[in-house]
Motif scaffolding. Structure first.
Motif: not given
Length: 65
Positions: A3-19
Protein backbone atom coordinates in the motif's frame (compact mmCIF):
# COMPACT_ATOMS: atom_id res chain seq x y z
CA UNK A 1 1.19 -5.56 -3.79
CA UNK A 2 1.80 -3.15 -0.90
CA UNK A 3 0.00 0.00 0.00
CA UNK A 4 1.16 3.59 -0.53
CA UNK A 5 3.01 5.28 2.31
CA UNK A 6 1.32 8.29 3.93
CA UNK A 7 3.72 11.26 4.05
CA UNK A 8 3.62 15.02 4.64
CA UNK A 9 4.33 17.41 1.79
CA UNK A 10 7.79 19.01 2.12
CA UNK A 11 6.34 22.34 0.99
CA UNK A 12 2.90 22.81 2.58
CA UNK A 13 2.62 20.00 5.16
CA UNK A 14 -0.53 18.40 3.69
CA UNK A 15 -0.71 14.61 3.79
CA UNK A 16 -0.17 12.65 0.60
CA UNK A 17 -0.05 9.07 -0.58
CA UNK A 18 3.46 8.11 -1.80
CA UNK A 19 3.82 5.06 -4.02
CA UNK A 20 7.59 5.35 -4.53
CA UNK A 21 8.19 1.91 -3.00
CA UNK A 22 5.46 0.38 -5.19
CA UNK A 23 5.45 -0.30 -8.92
CA UNK A 24 4.17 3.21 -9.70
CA UNK A 25 3.14 6.46 -8.06
CA UNK A 26 0.80 9.29 -9.09
CA UNK A 27 3.77 11.66 -9.26
CA UNK A 28 5.22 9.79 -12.23
CA UNK A 29 2.45 11.32 -14.34
CA UNK A 30 3.90 14.82 -13.80
CA UNK A 31 7.13 16.27 -15.23
CA UNK A 32 10.27 15.76 -13.18
CA UNK A 33 11.06 18.41 -10.60
CA UNK A 34 13.76 20.80 -11.90
CA UNK A 35 17.17 20.06 -10.37
CA UNK A 36 17.47 23.60 -8.99
CA UNK A 37 14.42 22.92 -6.79
CA UNK A 38 15.74 19.70 -5.27
CA UNK A 39 16.84 20.10 -1.67
CA UNK A 40 18.67 17.45 0.37
CA UNK A 41 16.22 17.78 3.26
CA UNK A 42 13.05 17.63 1.13
CA UNK A 43 10.97 14.53 0.51
CA UNK A 44 7.73 14.13 -1.43
CA UNK A 45 5.40 16.94 -2.45
CA UNK A 46 1.60 16.78 -2.55
CA UNK A 47 -0.11 16.82 -5.98
CA UNK A 48 -0.93 20.54 -5.72
CA UNK A 49 2.60 21.63 -4.77
CA UNK A 50 4.30 19.31 -7.25
CA UNK A 51 2.09 20.64 -10.06
CA UNK A 52 3.02 24.22 -9.09
CA UNK A 53 6.72 23.41 -8.85
CA UNK A 54 6.85 21.65 -12.22
CA UNK A 55 5.07 24.40 -14.20
CA UNK A 56 7.27 26.22 -16.71
CA UNK A 57 8.82 29.36 -15.18
CA UNK A 58 6.73 31.73 -17.29
CA UNK A 59 3.53 30.19 -15.86
CA UNK A 60 4.59 29.84 -12.21
CA UNK A 61 3.74 32.41 -9.59
CA UNK A 62 6.76 34.22 -8.10
CA UNK A 63 6.14 32.71 -4.64
CA UNK A 64 6.11 29.03 -5.71
CA UNK A 65 8.95 27.90 -3.42
Amino acid sequence: MGTPEIKRCSRCGDTLSCGAKLESCWCQQLPALPANLLAPASDCYCPRCLALLTKPAEESPADVV
